[in-house]
Design a protein around this motif. Structure first.
Motif, PDB file in Angstrom:
ATOM      1  N   MET A 160       0.843  -1.208   0.000  1.00 24.21           N
ATOM      2  CA  MET A 160       0.000   0.000   0.000  1.00 24.21           C
ATOM      3  C   MET A 160       0.875   1.255   0.000  1.00 24.21           C
ATOM      4  SD  MET A 160      -3.047  -0.821   2.706  1.00 24.21           S
ATOM      5  CE  MET A 160      -3.839  -2.431   2.725  1.00 24.21           C
ATOM      6  N   ALA A 161       1.934   1.240   0.825  1.00 24.86           N
ATOM      7  CA  ALA A 161       2.827   2.410   0.896  1.00 24.86           C
ATOM      8  C   ALA A 161       3.461   2.682  -0.466  1.00 24.86           C
ATOM      9  CB  ALA A 161       3.902   2.184   1.964  1.00 24.86           C
ATOM     10  N   LEU A 162       3.731   1.616  -1.214  1.00 27.10           N
ATOM     11  CA  LEU A 162       4.387   1.778  -2.509  1.00 27.10           C
ATOM     12  C   LEU A 162       3.478   2.432  -3.566  1.00 27.10           C
ATOM     13  CD1 LEU A 162       6.342  -1.595  -2.573  1.00 27.10           C
ATOM     14  CD2 LEU A 162       7.356   0.689  -2.425  1.00 27.10           C
ATOM     15  N   HIS A 163       2.175   2.500  -3.283  1.00 29.54           N
ATOM     16  CA  HIS A 163       1.272   3.256  -4.164  1.00 29.54           C
ATOM     17  C   HIS A 163       1.573   4.758  -4.104  1.00 29.54           C
ATOM     18  CE1 HIS A 163      -1.757   0.533  -5.731  1.00 29.54           C
ATOM     19  NE2 HIS A 163      -1.862  -0.051  -4.556  1.00 29.54           N
ATOM     20  N   TYR A 164       2.093   5.213  -2.961  1.00 33.06           N
ATOM     21  CA  TYR A 164       2.156   6.655  -2.703  1.00 33.06           C
ATOM     22  C   TYR A 164       3.567   7.205  -2.525  1.00 33.06           C
ATOM     23  CZ  TYR A 164      -2.706   5.608  -1.909  1.00 33.06           C
ATOM     24  OH  TYR A 164      -3.993   5.169  -2.073  1.00 33.06           O
ATOM     25  N   PHE A 165       4.537   6.311  -2.315  1.00 36.31           N
ATOM     26  CA  PHE A 165       5.895   6.784  -2.027  1.00 36.31           C
ATOM     27  C   PHE A 165       6.910   6.028  -2.876  1.00 36.31           C
ATOM     28  CE2 PHE A 165       3.301   7.091   1.821  1.00 36.31           C
ATOM     29  CZ  PHE A 165       3.423   8.439   2.126  1.00 36.31           C
ATOM     30  N   GLU A 166       8.045   6.700  -3.111  1.00 40.48           N
ATOM     31  CA  GLU A 166       9.116   6.059  -3.881  1.00 40.48           C
ATOM     32  C   GLU A 166       9.634   4.827  -3.145  1.00 40.48           C
ATOM     33  OE1 GLU A 166      12.281   8.868  -4.602  1.00 40.48           O
ATOM     34  OE2 GLU A 166      10.755  10.369  -5.140  1.00 40.48           O
ATOM     35  N   LYS A 167       9.959   3.848  -3.962  1.00 39.62           N
ATOM     36  CA  LYS A 167      10.419   2.559  -3.435  1.00 39.62           C
ATOM     37  C   LYS A 167      11.600   2.721  -2.471  1.00 39.62           C
ATOM     38  CE  LYS A 167      12.625  -0.569  -6.003  1.00 39.62           C
ATOM     39  NZ  LYS A 167      12.905  -1.240  -7.281  1.00 39.62           N
ATOM     40  N   GLU A 168      12.588   3.550  -2.875  1.00 41.65           N
ATOM     41  CA  GLU A 168      13.801   3.704  -2.051  1.00 41.65           C
ATOM     42  C   GLU A 168      13.450   4.277  -0.679  1.00 41.65           C
ATOM     43  OE1 GLU A 168      13.579   4.708  -5.255  1.00 41.65           O
ATOM     44  OE2 GLU A 168      14.787   3.028  -6.003  1.00 41.65           O
ATOM     45  N   LYS A 169      12.547   5.267  -0.690  1.00 41.25           N
ATOM     46  CA  LYS A 169      12.163   5.901   0.582  1.00 41.25           C
ATOM     47  C   LYS A 169      11.412   4.912   1.465  1.00 41.25           C
ATOM     48  CE  LYS A 169      12.293  10.722  -0.592  1.00 41.25           C
ATOM     49  NZ  LYS A 169      11.619  11.710  -1.405  1.00 41.25           N
ATOM     50  N   VAL A 170      10.540   4.136   0.846  1.00 44.55           N
ATOM     51  CA  VAL A 170       9.755   3.155   1.608  1.00 44.55           C
ATOM     52  C   VAL A 170      10.696   2.140   2.268  1.00 44.55           C
ATOM     53  CG1 VAL A 170       8.136   1.200   1.396  1.00 44.55           C
ATOM     54  CG2 VAL A 170       7.628   3.391   0.275  1.00 44.55           C
ATOM     55  N   TYR A 171      11.630   1.604   1.485  1.00 48.58           N
ATOM     56  CA  TYR A 171      12.494   0.560   2.036  1.00 48.58           C
ATOM     57  C   TYR A 171      13.496   1.100   3.050  1.00 48.58           C
ATOM     58  CZ  TYR A 171      10.253  -2.911  -0.746  1.00 48.58           C
ATOM     59  OH  TYR A 171       9.308  -3.744  -1.258  1.00 48.58           O
ATOM     60  N   ALA A 172      13.964   2.329   2.836  1.00 53.04           N
ATOM     61  CA  ALA A 172      14.887   2.918   3.805  1.00 53.04           C
ATOM     62  C   ALA A 172      14.183   3.125   5.147  1.00 53.04           C
ATOM     63  CB  ALA A 172      15.428   4.245   3.273  1.00 53.04           C
ATOM     64  N   ARG A 173      12.962   3.628   5.092  1.00 52.14           N
ATOM     65  CA  ARG A 173      12.222   3.873   6.332  1.00 52.14           C
ATOM     66  C   ARG A 173      11.804   2.556   6.994  1.00 52.14           C
ATOM     67  NH1 ARG A 173      12.001   6.638  10.788  1.00 52.14           N
ATOM     68  NH2 ARG A 173       9.900   7.024  11.558  1.00 52.14           N
ATOM     69  N   LEU A 174      11.433   1.600   6.150  1.00 53.98           N
ATOM     70  CA  LEU A 174      11.049   0.288   6.677  1.00 53.98           C
ATOM     71  C   LEU A 174      12.206  -0.326   7.465  1.00 53.98           C
ATOM     72  CD1 LEU A 174       8.796  -1.878   6.708  1.00 53.98           C
ATOM     73  CD2 LEU A 174       9.762  -2.795   4.598  1.00 53.98           C
ATOM     74  N   GLU A 175      13.408  -0.174   6.929  1.00 50.41           N
ATOM     75  CA  GLU A 175      14.578  -0.728   7.611  1.00 50.41           C
ATOM     76  C   GLU A 175      14.793  -0.038   8.963  1.00 50.41           C
ATOM     77  OE1 GLU A 175      17.931  -1.294   4.843  1.00 50.41           O
ATOM     78  OE2 GLU A 175      19.165  -1.214   6.660  1.00 50.41           O
ATOM     79  N   GLU A 176      14.646   1.292   8.965  1.00 46.78           N
ATOM     80  CA  GLU A 176      14.802   2.038  10.228  1.00 46.78           C
ATOM     81  C   GLU A 176      13.783   1.597  11.270  1.00 46.78           C
ATOM     82  OE1 GLU A 176      16.119   6.369   8.406  1.00 46.78           O
ATOM     83  OE2 GLU A 176      14.281   6.281   9.598  1.00 46.78           O
ATOM     84  N   LEU A 177      12.532   1.548  10.841  1.00 43.75           N
ATOM     85  CA  LEU A 177      11.464   1.189  11.782  1.00 43.75           C
ATOM     86  C   LEU A 177      11.620  -0.256  12.253  1.00 43.75           C
ATOM     87  CD1 LEU A 177       8.364   2.886  10.085  1.00 43.75           C
ATOM     88  CD2 LEU A 177       9.509   3.618  12.188  1.00 43.75           C
ATOM     89  N   ASN A 178      12.053  -1.097  11.343  1.00 43.79           N
ATOM     90  CA  ASN A 178      12.229  -2.500  11.671  1.00 43.79           C
ATOM     91  C   ASN A 178      13.327  -2.685  12.713  1.00 43.79           C
ATOM     92  OD1 ASN A 178      11.498  -5.156  11.293  1.00 43.79           O
ATOM     93  ND2 ASN A 178      13.013  -5.498   9.687  1.00 43.79           N
TER      94      ASN A 178
END
Ligand SMILES: [Fe+2]
Ligand SMILES: [Fe+2]
Length: 195
Positions: A160-178
């Motif tokens: 769902m996040a990838l519908h609205y945000f760039e892939k790189e930003k999504v994965y970078a933030r996902l890694e931080e939150l994870n």
């Protein structure tokens, strides 16, 4: 494309021992978690009614979580276990929500990614419960089904996040939150509860 994530810190084996030593309390908390997961999916719709691309999947998830609640409650009823009277605060969810950034767009992204992480942690823990249950094939099979269902939910919120945000930003933030989630899990007190 890979939507899923690997948790950074595995749940300690002592957690499942705590759960198995007080399974009625675990079921009470588990039922609450499913009900809250359904409410969370619906709250995304209430907060973001213009995000039409994700509404059908949010509705589907809300329904599935409500079905999980129904299924957990049916097993509690059969065992004479009431729903928990008091809503105790979930220290895990509380700590995770504190990680959300405050501006609206980033907050939207963080809430989606945290939803994915919460689902992945649920999947990991239901797998541990599935492995630990002995002498109750029906309950064992039930946790196996929940494990696969929550693992699927772990992917859809990232998607769902990838519908609205760039892939790189999504994965970078996902890694931080994870990573931050792993640190939270390491400090959590052991309870006969999902978290
Ligand atoms: Fe669920
Ligand atoms: Fe779920």
């Amino acid at each position: 494309m890979k939507y899923s994530l690997e948790l950074t810190v595995p749940t300690p084996p002592e957690w499942v021992q705590t759960v198995m030593s007080n399974f009625p309390a675990f079921l009470q908390d588990h039922a609450d978690c499913e009900r809250k997961a359904s409410a969370m999916a619906m709250s995304f719709i209430a907060k973001y009614p213009d995000r039409v691309e994700i509404i059908p999947e949010l509705i589907e998830t809300g329904v599935e979580e409500l079905e999980h609640f129904q299924q957990v409650y049916a097993r509690m009823e059969k065992r004479g276990i009431p729903l928990a009277k008091e809503m105790t605060e979930d220290p895990y969810i509380k700590s995770l929500l504190q990680l959300c950034r405050t501006d609206p767009m980033n907050r939207f992204m963080d809430r989606l990614l945290l939803a994915s992480i919460i689902e992945c942690r649920g999947a990991e823990r239901f797998r541990l419960v599935w492995e630990a249950i002995e002498n109750d094939p029906e309950l064992k099979e039930f946790y196996h089904r929940l494990w696969t269902s929550e693992a699927k939910h772990g992917n859809i919120f990232v998607k769902m996040a990838l519908h609205y945000f760039e892939k790189e930003k999504v994965y970078a933030r996902l890694e931080e939150l994870n990573r931050a989630e792993g640190q939270i899990v390491e400090k959590l007190p052991l309870r006969a509860a999902v978290h």
